[in-house]
Design a protein around this motif. Structure first.
Motif, short mmCIF file in Angstrom:
data_model
loop_
_atom_site.label_atom_id
_atom_site.label_comp_id
_atom_site.label_asym_id
_atom_site.label_seq_id
_atom_site.Cartn_x
_atom_site.Cartn_y
_atom_site.Cartn_z
N LEU A 223 -14.78 15.12 -28.43
CA LEU A 223 -15.98 15.91 -28.14
C LEU A 223 -16.93 15.79 -29.30
N PHE A 224 -18.22 15.67 -29.01
CA PHE A 224 -19.24 15.60 -30.07
C PHE A 224 -20.43 16.45 -29.65
N ASN A 225 -20.69 17.50 -30.43
CA ASN A 225 -21.79 18.41 -30.14
C ASN A 225 -22.59 18.63 -31.41
N CYS A 226 -23.75 17.98 -31.52
CA CYS A 226 -24.54 18.04 -32.74
C CYS A 226 -26.02 18.12 -32.39
N ARG A 227 -26.71 19.10 -32.97
CA ARG A 227 -28.14 19.26 -32.73
C ARG A 227 -28.99 18.96 -33.97
N GLU A 228 -28.43 19.19 -35.15
CA GLU A 228 -29.15 18.94 -36.40
C GLU A 228 -28.23 18.22 -37.38
N THR A 229 -28.84 17.38 -38.22
CA THR A 229 -28.06 16.68 -39.24
C THR A 229 -27.64 17.65 -40.33
N THR A 230 -26.36 17.64 -40.66
CA THR A 230 -25.84 18.44 -41.78
C THR A 230 -25.13 17.51 -42.75
N VAL A 231 -25.36 17.74 -44.05
CA VAL A 231 -24.73 16.96 -45.11
C VAL A 231 -24.21 17.94 -46.16
N ALA A 232 -22.94 17.79 -46.54
CA ALA A 232 -22.37 18.68 -47.55
C ALA A 232 -21.32 17.95 -48.36
N HIS A 233 -21.14 18.41 -49.62
CA HIS A 233 -20.17 17.81 -50.53
C HIS A 233 -19.03 18.78 -50.79
N TYR A 234 -17.81 18.22 -50.93
CA TYR A 234 -16.63 19.03 -51.18
C TYR A 234 -15.77 18.35 -52.24
N LYS A 235 -15.01 19.15 -52.99
CA LYS A 235 -14.06 18.57 -53.92
C LYS A 235 -13.00 17.81 -53.12
N SER A 236 -12.68 16.62 -53.57
CA SER A 236 -11.68 15.83 -52.85
C SER A 236 -10.32 16.53 -52.86
N GLN A 237 -10.04 17.29 -53.93
CA GLN A 237 -8.77 18.01 -54.00
C GLN A 237 -8.65 19.01 -52.85
N GLN A 238 -9.78 19.64 -52.48
CA GLN A 238 -9.77 20.59 -51.37
C GLN A 238 -9.40 19.89 -50.07
N ILE A 239 -10.00 18.74 -49.83
CA ILE A 239 -9.72 18.00 -48.60
C ILE A 239 -8.27 17.53 -48.57
N ARG A 240 -7.76 17.11 -49.73
CA ARG A 240 -6.37 16.63 -49.78
C ARG A 240 -5.37 17.75 -49.52
N MET A 241 -5.77 18.99 -49.75
CA MET A 241 -4.87 20.11 -49.47
C MET A 241 -4.58 20.27 -47.97
N THR A 242 -5.36 19.62 -47.14
CA THR A 242 -5.14 19.69 -45.69
C THR A 242 -4.21 18.57 -45.20
N ASN A 243 -3.76 17.69 -46.09
CA ASN A 243 -3.03 16.49 -45.66
C ASN A 243 -1.76 16.80 -44.87
N LYS A 244 -0.99 17.80 -45.31
CA LYS A 244 0.27 18.10 -44.62
C LYS A 244 0.02 18.58 -43.20
N ALA A 245 -1.04 19.37 -43.02
CA ALA A 245 -1.40 19.82 -41.67
C ALA A 245 -1.89 18.64 -40.85
N LEU A 246 -2.66 17.78 -41.47
CA LEU A 246 -3.23 16.63 -40.77
C LEU A 246 -2.15 15.67 -40.30
N GLN A 247 -1.10 15.51 -41.09
CA GLN A 247 -0.04 14.55 -40.75
C GLN A 247 0.70 14.91 -39.46
N VAL A 248 0.69 16.18 -39.08
CA VAL A 248 1.42 16.60 -37.88
C VAL A 248 0.48 17.10 -36.78
#
Length: 289
Positions: A223-248
């Motif tokens: 599903l793709f629902n987008c009306r306006e362009t959004t751009v944001a930056h995050y610490k890579s460490q924060q994203i990597r904290m989701t890895n275990k959830a993402l793997q399953v």
């Protein structure tokens, strides 16, 4: 296991096989899962901080873990997921989340049923584990509880014109994150109604960049629902904290808006085809562009 004498007390519940629905009146919360595999994987996926907050209501069980004001993860399990689910007075309490994970792993990879019970303020969270392959073996754990600290309330405005939502297949999103530069300091998420539609770029120590782009017509996108362009930056460490959830995860929902707050939903399917959800909120870097 280290410190087992301090973590686990034996004989807390007498005549466990005689505990009936009428005896639940002594408890604020009782639940039973016939299989713990998905539950255990979900708990492991949010073990990035010491304590977790459990909130129980007629809507289900919420387990929330936070690290500062930068990342929050909440595991939600609906009553339908449980073979037994009883609650009164909507109790809330905190426990050491890694201790819960240790309890769930006591029988290793053996398939088990689990019953959790809680009597109220000051009482421990009682856990009964029974392997399916050996009816003569079981274990009983008592995890100390503490007063609850209310989690931070994050929320994206569903009526915002800049709210963007996309659903992807879990393995596909996992492959995207795996392909990105692991030395990167930052991740940049771009969601746009214009091509390339969805893009994740990284910036490494030497400012070297890598990126992955996914068109909304891709087979990866559900599903793709987008009306306006959004751009944001995050610490890579924060994203990597989701890895275990993402793997399953079987599916991933990605939501953000002009504020840059990132909401990630990971859907995990159990043996009985019911789904439980882990939701992450990740705050953007202050120099968000």
């Amino acid at each position: 296991m280290q410190h087992s004498k301090q973590l686990y007390e034996k004989g807390i519940i007498k005549n466990r096989k005689m505990l009936t629905q009428s005896q639940y009146a002594d408890y604020k919360f009782v639940c039973r899962l016939d299989h713990i595999k998905t539950f255990y994987a979900s708990i492991k996926s949010i073990c990035f901080s010491e304590f977790g907050t459990l909130q129980v209501s007629e809507d289900g069980l919420l387990i929330t873990v936070e690290q500062g004001k930068s990342i929050q993860a909440t595991l939600f399990i609906a009553p339908a997921f449980f073979s037994e689910f009883y609650v009164q007075d909507s109790p809330s309490f905190s426990i050491q989340i890694n201790v819960l994970a240790e309890c769930l792993s006591l029988f290793g990879l053996a398939d088990c049923s689990i019953k959790m019970m809680y009597k109220g303020d000051g009482a421990p969270l009682l856990i009964l584990l029974e392997p399916h392959d050996d009816e003569d073996v079981s274990t009983e754990c008592a995890i100390r509880t503490t007063n609850v600290e209310e989690p931070i309330e994050y929320e994206l405005d569903p009526n915002s014109s800049s709210l963007n939502t996309l659903f992807m297949r879990g393995p596909d999103f996992s492959n995207i994150i795996h392909e990105l530069d692991k030395a990167a300091e930052e991740y940049e998420f771009t969601i746009s109604p214009l091509a390339p539609h969805f893009k994740i770029a990284t910036v490494g120590v030497m400012q070297a960049e890598s990126s992955v782009e996914v068109a909304k017509s891709s087979d990866m996108i559900i599903l793709f629902n987008c009306r306006e362009t959004t751009v944001a930056h995050y610490k890579s460490q924060q994203i990597r904290m989701t890895n275990k959830a993402l793997q399953v995860a079987t599916k991933v929902a990605i939501k953000t808006d002009a504020s840059g707050l990132l909401e990630l939903h990971f859907m995990m399917q159990s043996e009985n085809v019911e789904e439980m959800y882990v939701r992450f909120f990740i705050t953007p870097l202050l120099d968000n562009k």
